[in-house]
Design a protein around this motif. Structure first.
Motif, PDB file in Angstrom:
ATOM      1  N   MET A 196     -16.881 -28.679 -32.508  1.00  0.00           N
ATOM      2  CA  MET A 196     -16.342 -28.003 -31.352  1.00  0.00           C
ATOM      3  C   MET A 196     -15.334 -28.570 -30.609  1.00  0.00           C
ATOM      4  O   MET A 196     -15.183 -29.962 -30.725  1.00  0.00           O
ATOM      5  N   VAL A 197     -14.339 -27.856 -30.057  1.00  0.00           N
ATOM      6  CA  VAL A 197     -13.383 -28.352 -29.094  1.00  0.00           C
ATOM      7  C   VAL A 197     -13.100 -27.517 -28.175  1.00  0.00           C
ATOM      8  O   VAL A 197     -13.234 -26.438 -28.101  1.00  0.00           O
ATOM      9  N   LYS A 198     -12.791 -28.216 -26.850  1.00  0.00           N
ATOM     10  CA  LYS A 198     -12.488 -27.431 -25.546  1.00  0.00           C
ATOM     11  C   LYS A 198     -11.155 -27.897 -25.440  1.00  0.00           C
ATOM     12  O   LYS A 198     -11.028 -29.006 -24.854  1.00  0.00           O
ATOM     13  N   LEU A 199     -10.163 -27.152 -25.448  1.00  0.00           N
ATOM     14  CA  LEU A 199      -8.930 -27.231 -24.968  1.00  0.00           C
ATOM     15  C   LEU A 199      -8.637 -27.005 -23.269  1.00  0.00           C
ATOM     16  O   LEU A 199      -8.732 -25.828 -22.927  1.00  0.00           O
ATOM     17  N   ARG A 200      -8.318 -27.845 -22.645  1.00  0.00           N
ATOM     18  CA  ARG A 200      -8.336 -27.901 -21.195  1.00  0.00           C
ATOM     19  C   ARG A 200      -6.773 -28.158 -20.944  1.00  0.00           C
ATOM     20  O   ARG A 200      -6.339 -29.368 -21.200  1.00  0.00           O
ATOM     21  N   ARG A 201      -6.241 -27.616 -19.856  1.00  0.00           N
ATOM     22  CA  ARG A 201      -6.514 -26.507 -19.173  1.00  0.00           C
ATOM     23  C   ARG A 201      -4.954 -25.857 -19.267  1.00  0.00           C
ATOM     24  O   ARG A 201      -4.041 -26.373 -18.718  1.00  0.00           O
ATOM     25  N   ILE A 202      -5.088 -24.586 -19.673  1.00  0.00           N
ATOM     26  CA  ILE A 202      -3.706 -23.762 -19.983  1.00  0.00           C
ATOM     27  C   ILE A 202      -3.529 -23.297 -18.360  1.00  0.00           C
ATOM     28  O   ILE A 202      -4.569 -22.666 -17.919  1.00  0.00           O
ATOM     29  N   PRO A 203      -2.476 -23.280 -17.494  1.00  0.00           N
ATOM     30  CA  PRO A 203      -2.086 -22.566 -16.514  1.00  0.00           C
ATOM     31  C   PRO A 203      -2.133 -21.087 -16.511  1.00  0.00           C
ATOM     32  O   PRO A 203      -0.947 -20.578 -16.326  1.00  0.00           O
ATOM     33  N   ASP A 249     -13.962 -19.180 -40.391  1.00  0.00           N
ATOM     34  CA  ASP A 249     -14.097 -20.746 -40.490  1.00  0.00           C
ATOM     35  C   ASP A 249     -14.265 -21.115 -38.821  1.00  0.00           C
ATOM     36  O   ASP A 249     -15.125 -21.793 -38.267  1.00  0.00           O
ATOM     37  N   VAL A 250     -13.379 -20.595 -38.104  1.00  0.00           N
ATOM     38  CA  VAL A 250     -13.365 -21.075 -36.707  1.00  0.00           C
ATOM     39  C   VAL A 250     -13.128 -19.967 -35.748  1.00  0.00           C
ATOM     40  O   VAL A 250     -12.086 -19.104 -36.184  1.00  0.00           O
ATOM     41  N   LEU A 306     -14.837 -23.172 -32.097  1.00  0.00           N
ATOM     42  CA  LEU A 306     -16.059 -23.441 -32.840  1.00  0.00           C
ATOM     43  C   LEU A 306     -15.999 -23.177 -34.269  1.00  0.00           C
ATOM     44  O   LEU A 306     -15.587 -22.143 -34.576  1.00  0.00           O
ATOM     45  N   ASN A 307     -16.388 -24.239 -34.897  1.00  0.00           N
ATOM     46  CA  ASN A 307     -16.662 -24.233 -36.544  1.00  0.00           C
ATOM     47  C   ASN A 307     -17.844 -23.672 -36.677  1.00  0.00           C
ATOM     48  O   ASN A 307     -19.062 -24.033 -36.473  1.00  0.00           O
ATOM     49  N   ASN A 308     -17.811 -22.177 -37.255  1.00  0.00           N
ATOM     50  CA  ASN A 308     -18.919 -21.392 -37.522  1.00  0.00           C
ATOM     51  C   ASN A 308     -19.878 -21.896 -38.422  1.00  0.00           C
ATOM     52  O   ASN A 308     -20.850 -21.439 -38.589  1.00  0.00           O
TER      53      ASN A 308
END
Length: 339
Positions: free
Chosen positions: A63-70, A150-151, A274-276
């Motif tokens: 899992m990855v959380k990309l932060r933060r697009i305005p 996959d994701v 998320l990698n399912n």
């Protein structure tokens, strides 16, 4: 996994500038979001950072959380272009339904409306059974499940006034916990359960297929699960009922997911990837307040990943292709009629 922060990727000012430049490039060409390619959306050094994101998804935490697009700086049309272009740098975009949607707006469309539009059946007690896709587009809770890719990626544009919290659980942790406690029931979960294609391919309402909840190949685990599809299979003539052992294993499986789960709050501008194969996801119910600009809206992408794991051969019934790195998953656009 929940306490580590290696899966959180903060986008820098340079990253946002790269996204802005790529967005300006496609807008200058009058390009629709669904026509954007990796080549037409150049990201420079940010593309190299996304290589590390792919690695974390497949060989790290999943899992990855990309932060933060305005997000407040862009229109929804611009956000679709930005998000789709970024997705093209991560993997191959897949169809999410039999109407050919490559990006889905996840919002509350009303349970009564989505049932009629996206699939429902009447039960013997005159109740209504919604397809998995229809449930996604209501404001109700979503049980733990995996998607047919996959994701899965979710860009949070707006969050609800209350609720709508993402619930996550590691499938390897569930697998190992059940192996320690009840290896006999783990063996059952590694054997086929019948699923329905209800709400997926056109004409597939009476099509069922067998697939284990857990599978292993070359030391790599995969888990594909949605209770809705298992429950829907019971409506199809000729599908054998679950055995007592299957019911007991499924109950233990569900209880273990809840025990090991944790929550992730998405703020506007966050992207959850998320990698399912190794992460189950669900959602708490939510309540919108449009008058305060708090009506939940997420953009969803389904991705086939170039660095994906190999899958067991019997998983081809769902994924079509099972070799590592193959383009696979998604919803076929051809009519699928029962045999």
């Amino acid at each position: 996994m929940a306490t580590s922060e290696r899966w959180i990727v903060e986008l820098t000012g340079q990253d946002i500038a790269a996204l802005d430049a790529a967005l300006a490039h496609v807008e200058a060409q009058g390009m629709a979001w669904h026509d954007i390619t990796r080549e037409s959306f150049p990201l420079g050094a940010l593309a190299d950072r996304l290589e590390a994101v792919r690695e974390e998804l497949e060989n790290g935490s999943g899992m990855v959380k990309l932060r933060r697009i305005p997000v407040e700086r862009y229109s929804e049309a611009q956000l679709k272009k930005l998000y789709f272009g970024l997705g093209k740098h991560l993997g191959y975009t897949l169809f999410q339904n039999n109407r050919g949607e490559l990006m889905r707006e996840i919002r509350d469309e009303g349970a009564s409306v989505v049932g009629e539009r996206y699939g429902q059946v009447q039960t013997k007690d005159n109740g209504t059974f919604l397809s998995s896709y229809a449930r996604t587009l209501s404001n109700g809770a979503l049980r733990f499940h995996t998607d047919r890719c996959d994701v899965v990626g979710l860009l949070c544009v707006r969050q609800a006034a209350n609720g709508g919290v993402s619930k996550l659980c590691s499938s390897p942790m569930v697998y190992n916990t059940i192996r320690e406690r009840r290896p006999d029931l783990l063996e059952v979960l590694c054997q086929p359960y019948y699923r329905s294609r209800f709400g997926e391919e056109k004409g597939a309402e009476q099509v069922a297929y067998p697939l284990p909840i857990f599978g292993l190949r070359d030391g790599k685990l995969t888990s594909h699960y949605s209770l809705t599809y298992i429950e829907a299979a019971a409506f199809i003539a000729g599908v054998p009922p679950m055995t007592d052992a299957q019911k007991e294993a499924l109950a233990l499986f569900q209880a273990t997911m809840e025990e090991l789960s944790f929550e992730m709050v998405l703020e506007p501008g966050d992207i959850q990837l998320l990698n399912n194969h190794v992460v189950y996801h669900g959602r708490t119910p939510f309540t919108d307040d449009a008058t305060q600009g708090r009506d939940r809206l997420l953009f969803r992408l389904w991705l086939s990943m170039p660095n994906s794991r190999p899958l067991p051969q019997d998983h081809s019934v769902l994924w079509r292709h099972v070799e590592a790195g193959a383009v696979r998953g998604g919803i076929g656009q051809e009519a699928l009629l029962p045999a």
